[in-house]
Design a protein around this motif. Structure first.
Motif, mmCIF file in Angstrom:
data_model
loop_
_atom_site.group_PDB
_atom_site.id
_atom_site.type_symbol
_atom_site.label_atom_id
_atom_site.label_comp_id
_atom_site.label_asym_id
_atom_site.label_seq_id
_atom_site.Cartn_x
_atom_site.Cartn_y
_atom_site.Cartn_z
ATOM 1 N N LYS A 1 -4.121 8.377 8.398
ATOM 2 C CA LYS A 1 -3.911 10.326 9.100
ATOM 3 C C LYS A 1 -3.587 9.591 10.349
ATOM 4 C CE LYS A 1 -5.879 13.528 9.387
ATOM 5 N NZ LYS A 1 -6.594 15.413 9.247
ATOM 6 N N LEU A 2 -2.267 9.895 10.689
ATOM 7 C CA LEU A 2 -2.205 8.955 12.352
ATOM 8 C C LEU A 2 -2.527 10.431 13.018
ATOM 9 C CD1 LEU A 2 1.558 7.424 11.632
ATOM 10 C CD2 LEU A 2 -0.647 6.701 10.825
ATOM 11 N N ASN A 3 -2.402 12.039 12.960
ATOM 12 C CA ASN A 3 -3.312 12.416 14.094
ATOM 13 C C ASN A 3 -3.992 13.558 13.774
ATOM 14 O OD1 ASN A 3 -1.418 13.455 11.330
ATOM 15 N ND2 ASN A 3 -1.753 15.796 11.855
ATOM 16 N N GLY B 1 0.595 -0.965 -0.175
ATOM 17 C CA GLY B 1 0.100 -0.285 -0.345
ATOM 18 C C GLY B 1 0.751 1.403 -0.033
ATOM 19 N N MET B 2 1.662 1.163 0.386
ATOM 20 C CA MET B 2 3.121 2.542 0.275
ATOM 21 C C MET B 2 2.889 2.483 -1.244
ATOM 22 S SD MET B 2 6.574 1.185 3.021
ATOM 23 C CE MET B 2 6.696 -0.292 1.646
ATOM 24 N N LEU C 1 -3.319 9.539 -1.341
ATOM 25 C CA LEU C 1 -3.745 9.319 0.490
ATOM 26 C C LEU C 1 -4.718 7.912 -0.112
ATOM 27 C CD1 LEU C 1 -2.089 12.595 1.354
ATOM 28 C CD2 LEU C 1 -1.270 9.978 1.366
ATOM 29 N N GLN C 2 -5.895 8.634 -0.209
ATOM 30 C CA GLN C 2 -7.330 7.890 0.034
ATOM 31 C C GLN C 2 -7.552 6.125 -0.019
ATOM 32 O OE1 GLN C 2 -6.669 10.074 -1.861
ATOM 33 N NE2 GLN C 2 -7.537 11.666 -1.322
ATOM 34 N N PRO D 1 1.282 14.841 -1.254
ATOM 35 C CA PRO D 1 2.278 14.189 -0.556
ATOM 36 C C PRO D 1 3.747 14.403 -0.180
ATOM 37 C CG PRO D 1 1.390 12.340 -1.598
ATOM 38 C CD PRO D 1 0.633 13.832 -2.036
ATOM 39 N N SER D 2 4.978 14.418 0.419
ATOM 40 C CA SER D 2 5.896 13.759 0.403
ATOM 41 C C SER D 2 6.107 12.277 -0.037
ATOM 42 C CB SER D 2 6.602 13.964 2.153
ATOM 43 O OG SER D 2 6.295 12.993 3.173
ATOM 44 N N PRO D 3 7.941 12.869 -0.481
ATOM 45 C CA PRO D 3 7.554 11.254 -1.191
ATOM 46 C C PRO D 3 8.462 10.430 0.480
ATOM 47 C CG PRO D 3 9.443 13.147 -1.219
ATOM 48 C CD PRO D 3 9.089 13.371 -0.576
#
Length: 525
Positions: free
Chosen positions: A258-260, A246-247, A252-253, A302-304
């Motif tokens: 999302k962790l925060n 999944g990485m 993103l979806q 998103p970042s790398p």
């Protein structure tokens, strides 16, 4: 007027060296010839691409590097630097028997930027209901215009001017945007009644984070860190996690979680695995990405991906010494590791007795017991891989070698003649003057009448008989009209009709055989 066809040598591997000159807005491109042979020196070509006019020029220096090498550009010196070598015995290799250092400098040439106001240096600050664009003063400017375009899939669409009269100050606040819509803003200075070049884009959506690291602290903790954005309207950052395949979903979806719950205000986030089963002990790689959230609530892309398998060690190098050679490296940034593994040819483990905990390795034999041809030195290439706190191995460095400079940051020894190396020779400097090349055409280009209304005749002496492209650009650099015609020896002329065009300065350009000359002309109503 001409362009590079493309590189090709006998191994179907072309030399492509490219660097960007910020001072003159020029791209330098050096590549192998196109006849499909293994001879590099007789077929290599040097080209420049002028970014302001989108035109290629082939440069013919008085001397050229004899073989492929490495090319870099030094902004402070406005200097291209290249390390090259010769091509002994028809072998295509950067490891020629003589290394040479070359430099190129291309002097500033006349261009559209010289007659227009410089682009302002602009920035944007977002709030929940407005966007404030500010810029630095442009010398000689009497005012400024601000343009805005809505973005679709991240790309600006049609720009429209926001101000009805020129702005005398150095800022503009836009309250008319639609919440949640991404916009791009650009600013132009007005000088001598003519609008100058547009600034770079200022987006309401923040830029991405480019430097992220994921450090495995123990079996239950991953510390994610990043380099923060410099903008003053950043509300915080969001951290996302994915597992296994999944990485690399590209979205993103559905794959990243999302962790925060609220934006992180610092540049670090600690991800703690509380589940006794679903934790890092399962050996499955996790990936983390970070996004930026600004005061308008807009989130960046998103970042790398930073993974729990460690990044490759940095700045790997080799130095041959008497009887041995040493390899060195630096650990991955902001990443806790046990040490590194060292591999020959990327697959044979050298440190079989345990992980290397230092940042240098000395005890490898030099010279190696191999033949003298470059291709036979493949056994002397090395890869370094970091090992995280769980014993998991990460990504490898580029191949490095004490004998073949093709690989990584390998450094050669002056005494290893059997390995096709000698000392560096003295450098050769080549000053290639773009302005001088264009001056060859300046005496044969005429524009009359000047000023004109609305007809202007452009004439040019054509010695070579090559095709000619005549073009007219307005003061903002937009193409107004262009005429391509088959060249004939002698005087070539074309008449342009600029009926319906406004009073102002125009740029007349003629392109012939890869060279170009420009002259200004004034349309007066």
């Amino acid at each position: 007027p001409g362009f590079p066809i493309g590189p090709l040598d006998g191994n179907q591997m072309g030399l492509n060296l490219i660097a960007y000159d910020e001072a003159n807005d020029i791209i330098l491109y050096v590549y192998d010839g196109v006849n499909g042979t293994q001879s590099l020196s007789s077929n290599s070509q040097t080209w420049i691409f002028k970014c302001d006019s989108l035109v290629w020029h082939q440069m013919i220096p008085v001397a050229s590097p004899p073989d492929r090498g490495h090319l870099a550009y030094n902004k402070n010196l406005n200097l291209f630097m290249m390390l090259g070598g010769t091509n002994p015995s028809g072998i295509i290799s950067r490891g020629g028997d003589t290394k040479t250092a070359w430099v190129y400098r291309y002097k500033k040439s006349p261009r559209l930027k010289d007659i227009l106001a410089a682009p302002p240096v602009a920035k944007i600050v977002n709030s929940s209901s407005s966007a404030e664009i500010s810029w630095q003063t442009v010398s000689g400017a009497s005012g400024y215009n601000v343009y805005r375009a809505a973005c679709q899939y991240g790309f600006p669409q049609k720009f429209a001017k926001l101000n009805s009269s020129s702005i005398s100050g150095n800022s503009y606040t836009d309250n008319s945007g639609t919440a949640g819509t991404m916009y791009s803003y650009r600013v132009a200075a007005i000088k001598n009644g003519t609008e100058g070049l547009l600034s770079r884009h200022c987006y309401t959506k923040p830029g991405i984070i480019t430097d992220v690291a994921a450090s495995v602290e123990d079996t239950h903790v991953v510390k994610v860190s990043w380099v923060s954005r410099a903008e003053t309207d950043i509300a915080g950052y969001n951290v996302y996690r994915a597992k296994g395949s999944g990485m690399f979903s590209g979205a993103l979806q559905g794959y990243y979680t999302k962790l925060n719950s609220t934006p992180v205000t610092g540049s670090e986030y600690t991800d703690t695995y509380t589940d006794a089963v679903n934790n890092l002990k399962d050996g499955v790689c996790r990936g983390y990405v970070v996004t930026v959230v600004n005061n308008a609530g807009q989130e960046s892309g998103p970042s790398p991906v930073a993974t729990t398998f460690p990044n490759s060690p940095e700045w790997a190098y080799t130095v041959p010494t008497s009887g041995t050679f040493r390899l060195g490296w630096q650990p991955p940034r902001r990443t806790k590791i046990l040490g590194v593994n060292l591999y020959r040819k990327g697959e044979t483990l050298i440190n079989t007795s345990g992980i290397i905990t230092d940042t240098v390795k000395f005890s490898l034999q030099w010279p190696p017991n191999t033949g003298t041809e470059p291709y036979q030195l493949a056994d002397q290439t090395y890869v370094v891989r970091a090992v995280n706190m769980l014993g998991q191995q990460g990504y490898g460095t580029d191949q490095i070698s004490p004998s073949v400079s093709t690989y990584g940051f390998g450094m050669v020894t002056p005494t290893s003649n059997r390995f096709n190396y000698t000392v560096f020779t003295s450098g050769t400097a080549v000053e290639e003057n773009i302005a001088a090349n264009e001056k060859e055409l300046s005496s044969v280009l005429t524009v009359s009448p000047n000023p004109f209304n609305p007809m202007v005749k452009v004439s040019m002496q054509n010695v070579s008989g090559e095709n000619i492209v005549f073009s007219v650009f307005d003061a903002a650099g937009r193409l107004v009209i262009q005429r391509k015609q088959a060249g004939v020896r002698g005087l070539n002329s074309v008449v342009f009709d600029l009926s319906g065009r406004s009073t102002g300065m125009y740029l007349i350009r003629a392109s012939l055989n890869g060279k170009m000359i420009e002259k200004k002309a004034m349309l007066i109503r």
